[in-house]
Design a protein around this motif. Sequence first.
Motif, PDB file in Angstrom:
ATOM      1  N   LYS A   1      69.060  31.172  76.416  1.00  0.00           N
ATOM      2  CA  LYS A   1      68.098  30.073  76.566  1.00  0.00           C
ATOM      3  C   LYS A   1      67.511  30.043  77.969  1.00  0.00           C
ATOM      4  O   LYS A   1      66.313  29.784  78.145  1.00  0.00           O
ATOM      5  CB  LYS A   1      68.776  28.743  76.245  1.00  0.00           C
TER       6      LYS A   1
ATOM      7  N   THR B   1      53.109  23.980  72.667  1.00  0.00           N
ATOM      8  CA  THR B   1      53.922  24.195  71.472  1.00  0.00           C
ATOM      9  C   THR B   1      54.697  25.498  71.567  1.00  0.00           C
ATOM     10  O   THR B   1      55.891  25.560  71.215  1.00  0.00           O
ATOM     11  CB  THR B   1      53.029  24.197  70.222  1.00  0.00           C
TER      12      THR B   1
ATOM     13  N   LEU C   1      58.809  26.099  71.428  1.00  0.00           N
ATOM     14  CA  LEU C   1      59.405  27.006  70.435  1.00  0.00           C
ATOM     15  C   LEU C   1      60.172  28.134  71.104  1.00  0.00           C
ATOM     16  O   LEU C   1      61.212  28.570  70.604  1.00  0.00           O
ATOM     17  CB  LEU C   1      58.309  27.567  69.520  1.00  0.00           C
TER      18      LEU C   1
ATOM     19  N   ARG D   1      63.538  26.970  72.311  1.00  0.00           N
ATOM     20  CA  ARG D   1      64.499  26.835  71.209  1.00  0.00           C
ATOM     21  C   ARG D   1      64.813  28.172  70.556  1.00  0.00           C
ATOM     22  O   ARG D   1      65.464  28.217  69.507  1.00  0.00           O
ATOM     23  CB  ARG D   1      63.951  25.871  70.159  1.00  0.00           C
ATOM     24  N   LEU D   2      64.297  29.258  71.131  1.00  0.00           N
ATOM     25  CA  LEU D   2      64.535  30.623  70.640  1.00  0.00           C
ATOM     26  C   LEU D   2      63.953  30.844  69.249  1.00  0.00           C
ATOM     27  O   LEU D   2      64.429  31.709  68.502  1.00  0.00           O
ATOM     28  CB  LEU D   2      66.030  30.942  70.644  1.00  0.00           C
ATOM     29  N   ILE D   3      62.928  30.066  68.876  1.00  0.00           N
ATOM     30  CA  ILE D   3      62.247  30.266  67.600  1.00  0.00           C
ATOM     31  C   ILE D   3      61.196  31.357  67.730  1.00  0.00           C
ATOM     32  O   ILE D   3      61.033  32.201  66.834  1.00  0.00           O
ATOM     33  CB  ILE D   3      61.617  28.949  67.112  1.00  0.00           C
ATOM     34  N   LEU D   4      60.453  31.371  68.825  1.00  0.00           N
ATOM     35  CA  LEU D   4      59.489  32.414  69.136  1.00  0.00           C
ATOM     36  C   LEU D   4      59.906  33.109  70.425  1.00  0.00           C
ATOM     37  O   LEU D   4      60.568  32.525  71.279  1.00  0.00           O
ATOM     38  CB  LEU D   4      58.075  31.833  69.297  1.00  0.00           C
ATOM     39  N   THR D   5      59.500  34.357  70.547  1.00  0.00           N
ATOM     40  CA  THR D   5      59.759  35.069  71.796  1.00  0.00           C
ATOM     41  C   THR D   5      58.802  34.552  72.869  1.00  0.00           C
ATOM     42  O   THR D   5      57.691  34.087  72.556  1.00  0.00           O
ATOM     43  CB  THR D   5      59.559  36.576  71.612  1.00  0.00           C
TER      44      THR D   5
ATOM     45  N   SER E   1      54.829  33.365  72.339  1.00  0.00           N
ATOM     46  CA  SER E   1      54.506  31.960  72.557  1.00  0.00           C
ATOM     47  C   SER E   1      53.438  31.764  73.625  1.00  0.00           C
ATOM     48  O   SER E   1      52.589  30.877  73.505  1.00  0.00           O
ATOM     49  CB  SER E   1      55.773  31.198  72.947  1.00  0.00           C
TER      50      SER E   1
END
Length: 517
Positions: free
Chosen positions: A368, A426, A430, A433-437, A441
Amino acid sequence: MIKIIDRYIFKEIIGPFLYALLLLTMILLLNRLLRMMDMIISKGLDVWIVLEVVGLSLPFMFAVTIPMSVLVAMVVSFGRLSGDNEIISFKSSGVSLYRLIIAPSIFSLIVFIGMIYFNNQILPNTNHRLKNLLMDINQKSPMLDIKEGIFTKFESDYEILVRKKDEKKPVAYGVIIYEPNQNGPPTTIVAEKAEMNYLDNGQRLKIVLYDGEVHEIDNNDPKGYKRIVFKENVINIKSNASLRRTSRTQRGDREMSAQDMLMLIYGWNQEIAGQKEDISLEVENRIRYLLNMDEKAVIEEDTTEAILLPYPLLEINYNALGLNPSSQQSKINQERLRKQRYSEAFSNDSQFSSRLNTHIDEIKRLEKEIAKYMVEVHKKYSMPFACFVFVLLGIPLGMMSRGGGIGIGIGISMGFFVVYWIFIMTGEKLADRLILTPLVSMWLANGILGPLGLYLTIRSVRETAMIDWDNLRNRLNPFKRITREPEEKTLILATEDEIQSLDVLEIENSKNENSSD
């Protein structure tokens, strides 16, 4: 060599760019000052401290307003050129739109290089200084100088005691103040609550007392005694609590250059590799422990058979061991010993899981942190690159406006920049939160708006109108009514012989005109 046409377009761009930069920066600055107004008043800051805060706030505002000003400059300048039919004049002279884009591209390249240097060399240092200054301002509070249950003496010989104080607000409870009296004993002031704030850059302490009493002995008559009850009482005490400046070396992600953050990320990656090695070692040791238990033999008291304790995941050749699997007693022994094996093998399982979870949690924390810092690294380059994207967007939008005016141009720019900023904010959340690299992003907005701008530019070269501004203005203006008379259309009917006779008549008339010449 820069030609006359390039210098001309440069002049058209510079004016709107500087105007937009000044206007947008002032808007952000006023917004920040309004948010800081309460802190400025409550802390009694000096004018020079306020100006320093304003000066250190400008760089991070420039990081946002400069790309936005490029978009405004392109829309307004090319909208003016299109509205005055200068674009048509260029085209009639053999100058294509692609040739006109050279000057804006050079301008955006200069801004791009300048912003990369600005984001990596100037902005981190000013952000660090601003953060230190704001921390010093926030710590400037009388509550830091006053201790609970102890009399605190100020420069003017006032002594203050508080029973309890609020660490977050300049509020104290159970206040006792000894006010000095040159000709007699001090005056005692007792209050249930007090609000304290420094004024005049810490040269004066203002104390507002609530629900208290004043006890005073008459200097002329020692037996005389005064007791005054009040709901609110204000005392001003001379003080010398100027702003204490401290130097902090620790920096956050927005206080570092891209190179510094990459070095920090490299160290974290090494830590992650070490954590993974520790996990591998833990697992290997656990497997060895389980496998080594298979080498032990247990001799049953009721039989001379040697039974190897079976590890649940291993296939055991019982015939080779001289065991008879079909024997009922053997099956009972095998089941009992298998349960014993599970009990022995996993007796320390909770400790093993705890160690693994510790390593995994540390890896997640480092990942993170890496994502957070990589977002800032990419942002230092994606925001300057947006200047090229805004050139591709601004030029066709300005030409399509065809004299839509500065107001429409700035409105279009604001709309597209809001969309761009939503993508950035956005994407940053993201990525955290490690949802997108971080790469996706921070570059997603450029990847979407860039092709859109290229498409609009090609449509402008082909002179395809995308927006009917006259119709748009008429729809937005409810007071303007435009009525158009319906066009009368006449349908003429003729036979085939009449059409042929008309064609022959036209041919004869043309021959007569040629012969007369």
